[in-house]
Structure formats: C-alpha cells, structure tokens
Design a protein around this motif. Structure first.
Motif, short mmCIF file in Angstrom:
data_model
loop_
_atom_site.label_atom_id
_atom_site.label_comp_id
_atom_site.label_asym_id
_atom_site.label_seq_id
_atom_site.Cartn_x
_atom_site.Cartn_y
_atom_site.Cartn_z
N ARG A 8 0.82 -1.22 0.00
CA ARG A 8 0.00 0.00 0.00
C ARG A 8 0.85 1.27 0.00
NH1 ARG A 8 -4.55 0.44 3.77
NH2 ARG A 8 -3.07 -0.16 5.36
N TYR A 9 2.16 1.11 0.23
CA TYR A 9 3.05 2.28 0.18
C TYR A 9 3.38 2.69 -1.25
CZ TYR A 9 6.64 -1.21 -0.85
OH TYR A 9 7.36 -2.23 -1.41
N VAL A 10 3.10 1.78 -2.19
CA VAL A 10 3.55 2.04 -3.56
C VAL A 10 2.87 3.28 -4.15
CG1 VAL A 10 3.43 1.12 -5.91
CG2 VAL A 10 4.35 -0.29 -4.08
N ASP A 11 1.55 3.42 -3.95
CA ASP A 11 0.85 4.60 -4.47
C ASP A 11 1.48 5.88 -3.93
OD1 ASP A 11 -0.86 3.09 -5.88
OD2 ASP A 11 -2.54 3.25 -4.46
N GLU A 12 1.91 5.83 -2.67
CA GLU A 12 2.50 7.03 -2.05
C GLU A 12 3.87 7.32 -2.67
OE1 GLU A 12 0.52 8.71 0.29
OE2 GLU A 12 -0.89 7.17 -0.40
N LEU A 13 4.66 6.25 -2.90
CA LEU A 13 5.98 6.46 -3.52
C LEU A 13 5.84 6.98 -4.94
CD1 LEU A 13 8.18 3.40 -2.46
CD2 LEU A 13 8.35 5.76 -1.66
N VAL A 14 4.78 6.53 -5.62
CA VAL A 14 4.55 6.99 -6.99
C VAL A 14 4.32 8.51 -7.00
CG1 VAL A 14 2.89 6.85 -8.92
CG2 VAL A 14 3.79 4.75 -7.89
N ARG A 15 3.67 9.02 -5.95
CA ARG A 15 3.50 10.48 -5.83
C ARG A 15 4.84 11.20 -5.80
NH1 ARG A 15 -1.02 12.57 -2.96
NH2 ARG A 15 -2.56 10.98 -2.60
N MET A 16 5.87 10.47 -5.31
CA MET A 16 7.20 11.08 -5.22
C MET A 16 8.01 10.81 -6.49
SD MET A 16 8.12 10.05 -1.29
CE MET A 16 9.22 11.35 -0.88
N GLY A 17 7.36 10.26 -7.51
CA GLY A 17 8.05 10.07 -8.79
C GLY A 17 8.58 8.68 -9.00
N ALA A 18 8.25 7.73 -8.12
CA ALA A 18 8.76 6.36 -8.30
C ALA A 18 8.02 5.69 -9.44
CB ALA A 18 8.57 5.56 -7.02
N ASN A 19 8.69 4.71 -10.07
CA ASN A 19 8.09 3.96 -11.16
C ASN A 19 7.97 2.50 -10.70
OD1 ASN A 19 7.37 2.71 -13.48
ND2 ASN A 19 9.07 3.43 -14.73
N ILE A 20 6.80 2.16 -10.15
CA ILE A 20 6.61 0.82 -9.58
C ILE A 20 5.27 0.26 -10.05
CG2 ILE A 20 6.49 -0.54 -7.44
CD1 ILE A 20 7.91 1.74 -5.98
#
Ligand code: EPU
Length: 427
Positions: free
Chosen positions: A333-345
């Motif tokens: 569930r952290y992935v959506d939050e990391l995507v906000r920071m520009g992550a590509n997951i």
C-alpha cells in the motif's frame, strides 16, 4: 493532525541506538500474567503498542511502576479481570497474546478480535487450533473470542502455516499444561526465542525455540524475574536502509548482528558496505545502488517487515528490481504514495516491479501502516526538498523517538501537531 515534515536530500551520518524489539515486548508484557510475583522488564521500547499493552494490564488490576524510560516493574498477582475490551484490543494486533496468557493462568479469557496494520486477511485460526488441542473450548460471539478450560493437557500440535503469533500463543497456553506439548512447523524469529527465554527465566521448561520444533514441559508455577528484551532487528534494519539509501554512514548500536544477516546480505548486494562489530553494525554507501530480487519469507528468510523499506530504497537503484511478498496479501500500500514522489513501480498481486529512477520529487504522503510509514519517512529523507508524511500514529506504534534519532543523524525532520508522542500519552 500530526505529521512529519522532512527536508530531505542529505546523507545520514552518525550513531543511533536501537531499542527493544516491539514484537517481543508485546508478547512478554502479556506473559507477565503467568508470573507469581513482580517482573522487571528492561530495554522496553517507548512505543504506543507497548503503552497499549501496559494499559491493558493496568486495567486488569496489575500494578505497574516505571523505573526509568526503558524499564518497568509489573506485578500481575492481583489481576482480577480476564477480558480485553474491544476498544483496547483493536488498538493493536498483539492483544491476541492475552488469550494464551489468561487461559494458562485463569482457565478462561475473552479478548475482542485484534486490530493492527491492515495487511490483508489476518486469520487467527492457528492460535485457536492450538488452544483447542490443549483442551480449551472456544466460542466467537459478537466480535469477542471466548476460551475456557477446566484443565489444559499437553498435546502434539502441527501448525498448518508458520505463524509468529500462533507459535507464541501456543507457548503461553502450554506452560502450565499437564505433561508435554510439542509444537511443530513453528516460527523461528528472534522474538520467538526471546519470549521462550523470558518464560524459561520465570521457571518454564521450553526447549527448541529458534528451530522448527518446540517442546514444552508443563510446570506448576512461574516466578517473577528481571529480563532485558532483545534489540529490535526491524528498527535496526530501518536505520541500515536509511544509511544506505541516503548514501550516508551510520553506526547502529545495541543490535545482534546475527539477527540482521538477511538484511545485511541484501544491502551488500545493493552496493552498501556493512561492517559488523560485537553489538553494532556500521552501514555506508559510496557507489551507486544496484537493483535486487527479494522474496519475503519466515525467518531466516528476508523479513516481510523490511519489505516496504527495501521497495523505497530500490526505486533509486540503477535498473529493475523485483519484490515478491510471501507473507501478507496486501503489503504494497506504500507504492501509491511512492509513486506520488516520482517512483516507477508496478504491482501485480504479490509482486512489485520497480524501475529505478534518479530524479525524485518531494510530496505529501500518508503512512498506510507501520512499516510502510517508516519506508515513506526514509524515502523522504533521500529526496531533495520538503515532503510531509501524514498519519504518523502508525509509525509511532513501532518506532521509538524516531524524530530524535533521525535528527541525531543530521536529518531535517520535525513533528508538527500536538506535542508529545502517542506512546507517551498512552502510558
Ligand atoms: N496466518 C494464518 N493463520 C493464523 C495466523 C497466521 O493463516 O492463525 C497466516 C497469516 O495470514 C500470514 C502468515 O500466516 O499470511 C504469517 O502470519 P503471522 O501469524 O506470523 O503474523 P502475526 O503473528 O500476526 C507477526 C508480527 C508482524 C509480522 C508477522 C510476520 C507481531 C505483533 N506482528 O504478525 O509484524 O509481519 O509476524 O513476521 O508480532 C510489524 O511489526 O509491522 C508487523 C506487521
């Protein structure tokens, strides 16, 4: 609303001291119910899950004395309540340990269905299977688990799945059972061994903790004792990843390096250097971060509780990483939050594919659970600019003094909102 405001982009440098293990503490505290006399518990982490466990014991009638910040004396001799309310139980997962401890001492227990992080379905069928095998009657009614028994008798119990909670609960339930209990296909985490060591220090006869089979010979009584909780390998792992992710250099003190081996080995493969000392590790990284393949598994495999932290780190690696979650259904569930920071997951079921990126942007994010929250804090520390992490109550359930410890390493982090941590308020 309380949140962390983090100005990231600086390497973490310095020394940090790790506290006692959350997942040992939340089992050892209910286990004090088994003692005839006061227990002094040292190296207790100052976190809200510990505060909630102490509050439950206090409401049951235990006397609780704070000796210093990490030491308390608990005397459960006069407890008179054998139930844990819905309100208290839902605050944390580990409230299920009151079932085993109360059943063993009083022959009965009523505990509401436990709460804790939302990681997907979290059944407790294996805990109940163990209690039933020992001779308990179980009835679940209106969200309360009620168990009772006139006499518990040792049994041979084979767990269908490897469960930390069921292994510990079965040990608690069996310490006074007549004869010998054999538990097979058990969990082997360091906190399993720690709980067994605590029970043995009180006078229990438990052998094999840390292997696949645990043998418990029932005893007549347990006495109070003084016991120091093992260091928290996940808190240590969190600072190890923070050092590696920020390209820093951190000496992590009060650890057992052997317990960190699954984490150490992955960090070394990712390009960090880990130096081991007797009770400390130093982690630093000067070169680029390399991608990894990780699958989480029961101990001694790679711990699921470090999965989100590795995910946060690998979004900065030079290539594609793959993480497979082998324990919980819903731990991305952290992935959506990391995507906000520009992550590509990309996540597909239990597998995440992480394409490393070099440029990240700060963002406001929300902690969806404890370890995911820690991963977002560390991600923000490695990202230039000001990020905010909301819903920090999840993080304070398991990390003591996280702001102070990170500031000690040079991080620019502040807690914004009401003063005082939830842990301190709850105690
Ligand atoms: N499971 C069952 N039936 C059961 C019990 C577990 O099917 O009766 C399954 C679970 O659904 C899961 C697997 O077995 O798929 C492992 O669950 P386990 O019982 O080992 O987990 P737990 O005891 O509820 C503890 C930690 C978790 C950690 C897991 C796995 C505590 C309080 N919690 O949970 O820690 O992720 O073991 O290592 O000890 C955390 O600290 O952030 C945390 C979530």
């Amino acid at each position: 609303m309380e949140k962390f405001v983090i100005n990231g982009g600086k390497p973490l440098i310095g020394e940090v001291t790790i506290g006692g293990a959350k997942n040992a503490a939340v089992a050892i505290l209910p286990a004090t119910i088994l003692a005839a006399g006061p227990c002094i518990i040292e190296n207790l982490p100052n976190i809200s899950d510990v505060a909630a466990s102490i509050r439950i014991l206090y409401e049951m009638g235990a006397s609780v004395k704070t000796i210093d910040k990490t030491t308390i004396e608990i005397d459960t001799t006069h407890i008179h309540v054998t139930s844990v309310s819905n309100e208290m139980s839902r605050q944390m997962r580990a409230s299920y340990y009151f079932l085993g401890a109360l059943l063993a001492r009083f022959g009965k227990a009523s505990v509401a269905m436990p709460g804790g992080c939302n990681l997907g379905p979290r059944p407790i069928d294996q805990h109940l299977k163990a209690f039933a095998a020992l001779g308990a009657n179980i009835d679940v009614e209106y969200g309360m688990i009620n168990i009772s028994s006139d006499a518990l008798v040792g049994e041979h119990i084979f767990f269908d799945t490897i469960s930390v909670g069921a292994t510990i609960n079965a040990m608690l339930g069996a310490v006074y059972a007549e004869g010998v209990t054999i538990l097979e296909n058990v969990a082997k985490e360091p906190h399993i061994v720690d709980v067994a060591n605590f029970l043995n220090t009180m006078g229990a006869d438990i052998r094999g903790a840390g292997t696949d089979v645990i043998k418990i010979r029932g005893v007549q009584s347990l006495s109070g004792c003084t016991y120091s909780i093992v260091p928290d390998q996940i808190e240590a792992g969190t600072y190890m990843v923070a050092a590696a992710m920020t390209g820093g250099n951190v000496l992590i003190k009060n650890v057992i390096p052997k317990h960190l081996e699954p984490i150490t080995s992955k960090l070394e493969r990712a390009g960090a250097t880990v130096k081991e000392y007797d009770d400390a590790v130093r982690v630093y990284r000067t070169g680029p971060l390399e991608p990894l393949n990780i699958k989480t598994m029961p101990h001694p495999g790679f711990p699921t509780d470090m999965q989100a932290l590795m995910g946060a780190m690998l979004r900065l690696a030079k290539g594609t990483s793959i993480i497979t979650e082998g324990i919980w259904e819903n731990r991305f569930r952290y992935v959506d939050e990391l995507v906000r920071m520009g992550a590509n997951i990309q996540v597909d079921g239990r597998v995440a594919v992480i394409e490393g990126v070099c440029e990240l942007s700060p963002a406001p994010v929300r902690a969806p659970d404890l370890r995911a929250g820690a991963a977002l804090v560390v991600a923000a520390l490695a990202t230039k600019g000001e990020s905010e992490v909301e819903e920090i109550g999840h993080i304070e359930r398991g990390y003591e003094d996280i702001v102070e410890k990170l500031r000690g390493l040079g991080a620019d982090i502040k807690r914004v909102g009401c003063p005082g941590s939830s842990a301190q308020q709850a105690i």
